[in-house]
Design a protein around this motif. Structure first.
Motif, mmCIF file in Angstrom:
data_model
loop_
_atom_site.group_PDB
_atom_site.id
_atom_site.type_symbol
_atom_site.label_atom_id
_atom_site.label_comp_id
_atom_site.label_asym_id
_atom_site.label_seq_id
_atom_site.Cartn_x
_atom_site.Cartn_y
_atom_site.Cartn_z
ATOM 1 N N GLN A 144 0.251 -11.095 4.524
ATOM 2 C CA GLN A 144 -1.668 -11.674 4.128
ATOM 3 C C GLN A 144 -1.482 -13.795 3.477
ATOM 4 O O GLN A 144 -2.413 -13.670 3.850
ATOM 5 C CB GLN A 144 -1.973 -10.727 3.254
ATOM 6 C CG GLN A 144 -2.393 -9.432 3.373
ATOM 7 C CD GLN A 144 -2.925 -8.448 2.140
ATOM 8 O OE1 GLN A 144 -2.632 -8.852 1.307
ATOM 9 N NE2 GLN A 144 -2.866 -6.842 2.289
ATOM 10 N N GLY B 40 3.150 -0.616 4.313
ATOM 11 C CA GLY B 40 2.930 -0.688 3.135
ATOM 12 C C GLY B 40 3.051 -2.031 3.149
ATOM 13 O O GLY B 40 2.975 -2.007 1.488
ATOM 14 N N SER B 41 3.201 -3.241 3.718
ATOM 15 C CA SER B 41 2.979 -4.850 3.611
ATOM 16 C C SER B 41 1.540 -5.600 3.339
ATOM 17 O O SER B 41 2.216 -6.655 2.847
ATOM 18 C CB SER B 41 3.687 -5.117 4.605
ATOM 19 O OG SER B 41 3.625 -5.231 5.396
ATOM 20 N N GLY B 42 0.672 -4.701 3.270
ATOM 21 C CA GLY B 42 -0.582 -4.749 3.690
ATOM 22 C C GLY B 42 -0.852 -5.689 5.158
ATOM 23 O O GLY B 42 -1.950 -6.671 5.128
ATOM 24 N N LYS B 43 -0.371 -5.044 5.856
ATOM 25 C CA LYS B 43 -0.746 -6.004 7.574
ATOM 26 C C LYS B 43 -2.428 -5.470 7.687
ATOM 27 O O LYS B 43 -2.944 -6.148 8.954
ATOM 28 C CB LYS B 43 -0.188 -4.868 8.566
ATOM 29 C CG LYS B 43 1.293 -5.614 8.662
ATOM 30 C CD LYS B 43 2.660 -4.905 9.218
ATOM 31 C CE LYS B 43 2.521 -3.771 9.942
ATOM 32 N NZ LYS B 43 2.777 -3.263 8.727
ATOM 33 N N THR B 44 -3.029 -3.977 7.561
ATOM 34 C CA THR B 44 -4.631 -4.062 7.637
ATOM 35 C C THR B 44 -5.591 -5.227 7.050
ATOM 36 O O THR B 44 -5.914 -5.939 7.738
ATOM 37 C CB THR B 44 -5.401 -2.759 6.924
ATOM 38 O OG1 THR B 44 -3.743 -2.009 7.679
ATOM 39 C CG2 THR B 44 -5.998 -2.187 7.715
ATOM 40 N N ARG C 209 -3.951 -10.264 -5.217
ATOM 41 C CA ARG C 209 -3.608 -11.468 -5.325
ATOM 42 C C ARG C 209 -3.293 -10.706 -3.674
ATOM 43 O O ARG C 209 -2.607 -9.334 -3.652
ATOM 44 C CB ARG C 209 -2.293 -11.481 -5.736
ATOM 45 C CG ARG C 209 -3.011 -12.167 -6.918
ATOM 46 C CD ARG C 209 -1.700 -12.047 -7.772
ATOM 47 N NE ARG C 209 -1.269 -10.901 -8.508
ATOM 48 C CZ ARG C 209 0.437 -10.491 -9.040
ATOM 49 N NH1 ARG C 209 1.291 -11.456 -9.467
ATOM 50 N NH2 ARG C 209 0.531 -9.538 -9.870
HETATM 51 P P1 ADP Z 1 0.528 -1.681 6.153
HETATM 52 O O1 ADP Z 1 -0.535 -1.809 7.423
HETATM 53 O O2 ADP Z 1 1.374 -3.014 6.203
HETATM 54 O O3 ADP Z 1 1.266 0.102 6.831
HETATM 55 P P2 ADP Z 1 -1.330 -1.512 4.536
HETATM 56 O O4 ADP Z 1 -2.656 -2.428 5.163
HETATM 57 O O5 ADP Z 1 -2.234 0.217 5.357
HETATM 58 O O6 ADP Z 1 -0.085 -1.389 5.043
HETATM 59 O O7 ADP Z 1 -1.785 -1.259 2.898
HETATM 60 C C1 ADP Z 1 -0.359 -0.989 2.658
HETATM 61 C C2 ADP Z 1 -1.216 -0.420 1.431
HETATM 62 O O8 ADP Z 1 -1.510 -1.285 -0.225
HETATM 63 C C3 ADP Z 1 -3.097 0.506 0.674
HETATM 64 O O9 ADP Z 1 -3.026 1.130 0.237
HETATM 65 C C4 ADP Z 1 -3.533 -1.128 0.838
HETATM 66 O O10 ADP Z 1 -4.687 -0.923 -0.027
HETATM 67 C C5 ADP Z 1 -2.939 -2.357 -0.303
HETATM 68 N N1 ADP Z 1 -3.269 -2.796 -0.731
HETATM 69 C C6 ADP Z 1 -2.908 -3.723 0.954
HETATM 70 N N2 ADP Z 1 -3.370 -4.998 0.489
HETATM 71 C C7 ADP Z 1 -2.674 -5.136 -0.918
HETATM 72 C C8 ADP Z 1 -3.392 -5.897 -2.082
HETATM 73 N N3 ADP Z 1 -3.479 -8.030 -1.396
HETATM 74 N N4 ADP Z 1 -3.533 -5.542 -3.321
HETATM 75 C C9 ADP Z 1 -3.196 -4.842 -3.317
HETATM 76 N N5 ADP Z 1 -3.246 -3.545 -2.291
HETATM 77 C C10 ADP Z 1 -3.600 -3.715 -1.251
#
Ligand code: ADP
Ligand code: MG
Length: 235
Positions: A40, A60-64, A35
């Motif tokens: 995202q 940690g919010s999934g910005k990548t 999800r």
């Molecule tokens: P940010 O850049 O916002 O600090 P990251 O993109 O590094 O966050 O993602 C943080 C962690 O969450 C990573 O370990 C990533 O693999 C995990 N993650 C990101 N999106 C999801 C998702 N949709 N479902 C499960 N895990 C996710």
């Protein structure tokens, strides 16, 4: 990941199957990404409408994935509609600027996983480490679709003409709140000031906090952006 990070309990990545290539959806599922997180779910559809994106969401919010998924999707869509033998299409389509080599490696690893089912179609190069001579040869030979670099490395490769971003579709500045303070200030300005970039391209500015640096980069990189400030994503 904490439950609070997810957009809701119903939305899955498959909810975006009208927007995202099946091979990417399969790769996400393989990586345990069932999800989308809030950032995202908001960024992906807007980015696929070609909006510039300013996303402020905590670490940690999934910005990548929020920038990688639309950027890769756009490359795949473009490849499916143009003649692959057209030499003008063999050019770098996306440049991802990150403050450190470690972050470059993280983005590179995410893309490697995302592209497992289409790695013959989309090539990625992390040029943040290695010698310049080696990189110049590699860039000229491989013409990667996506280049990941620190700003200082990107600028050096642009100046030596090993890297061309004149056909760029997407420019990402990740960790925008930190990138200038890592000593990349002048390099970032030079990348925008030189005549390296095309007239039109899509920009992503990703940041954990809003700072004066982010405001400055916003002025340099964004035109009429969709601004995603995910307050509810904070503890
Ligand atoms: P940010 O850049 O916002 O600090 P990251 O993109 O590094 O966050 O993602 C943080 C962690 O969450 C990573 O370990 C990533 O693999 C995990 N993650 C990101 N999106 C999801 C998702 N949709 N479902 C499960 N895990 C996710
Ligand atoms: Mg990040």
């Amino acid at each position: 990941m904490a439950e609070a990070h997810l957009v809701d309990n119903k939305t899955t990545f498959s909810s975006f199957s009208h927007l995202i290539d099946d091979r990417l959806l399969r790769a996400l599922a393989d990586s345990g990404f069932a999800r989308p997180t809030l950032v995202q779910s908001k960024a992906i559809p807007l980015a696929l409408e070609n909006r510039d994106i300013l996303a402020r969401a905590r670490t940690g919010s999934g910005k990548t994935a929020a920038y990688c998924i639309p950027l890769v999707q756009k490359i795949l869509s473009a490849k499916s509609t143009v003649n692959l033998d057209d030499p003008t299409r063999q050019a770098t389509r996306a440049l991802i600027l990150v403050p450190t080599r470690e972050l470059a490696e993280q983005a590179s690893e995410f893309l490697r996983n995302l592209l497992v089912y289409c790695d013959t179609e989309v090539a990625v190069s992390n040029v943040s480490s290695g010698t310049t001579t080696h990189l110049q040869r590699m860039l000229l030979a491989d013409k990667p679709d996506i280049v990941i670099a620190t700003p200082s490395r990107a600028l050096a490769l642009l100046q030596s003409k090993a890297l061309s971003i004149s056909s760029l579709d997407s420019l990402v500045i990740d960790e925008a709140d930190l990138i200038l303070s890592y000593g990349h200030d002048e390099d970032v300005r030079q990348i925008f000031k030189g005549s390296f970039l095309p007239q039109v391209y899509q920009s992503f500015l990703m940041s954990a906090t809003m700072t004066e640096d982010v405001e400055m980069l916003k002025g340099l990189a964004l035109r009429n952006p969709a601004i995603l400030k995910l307050e509810e994503d904070e503890d």
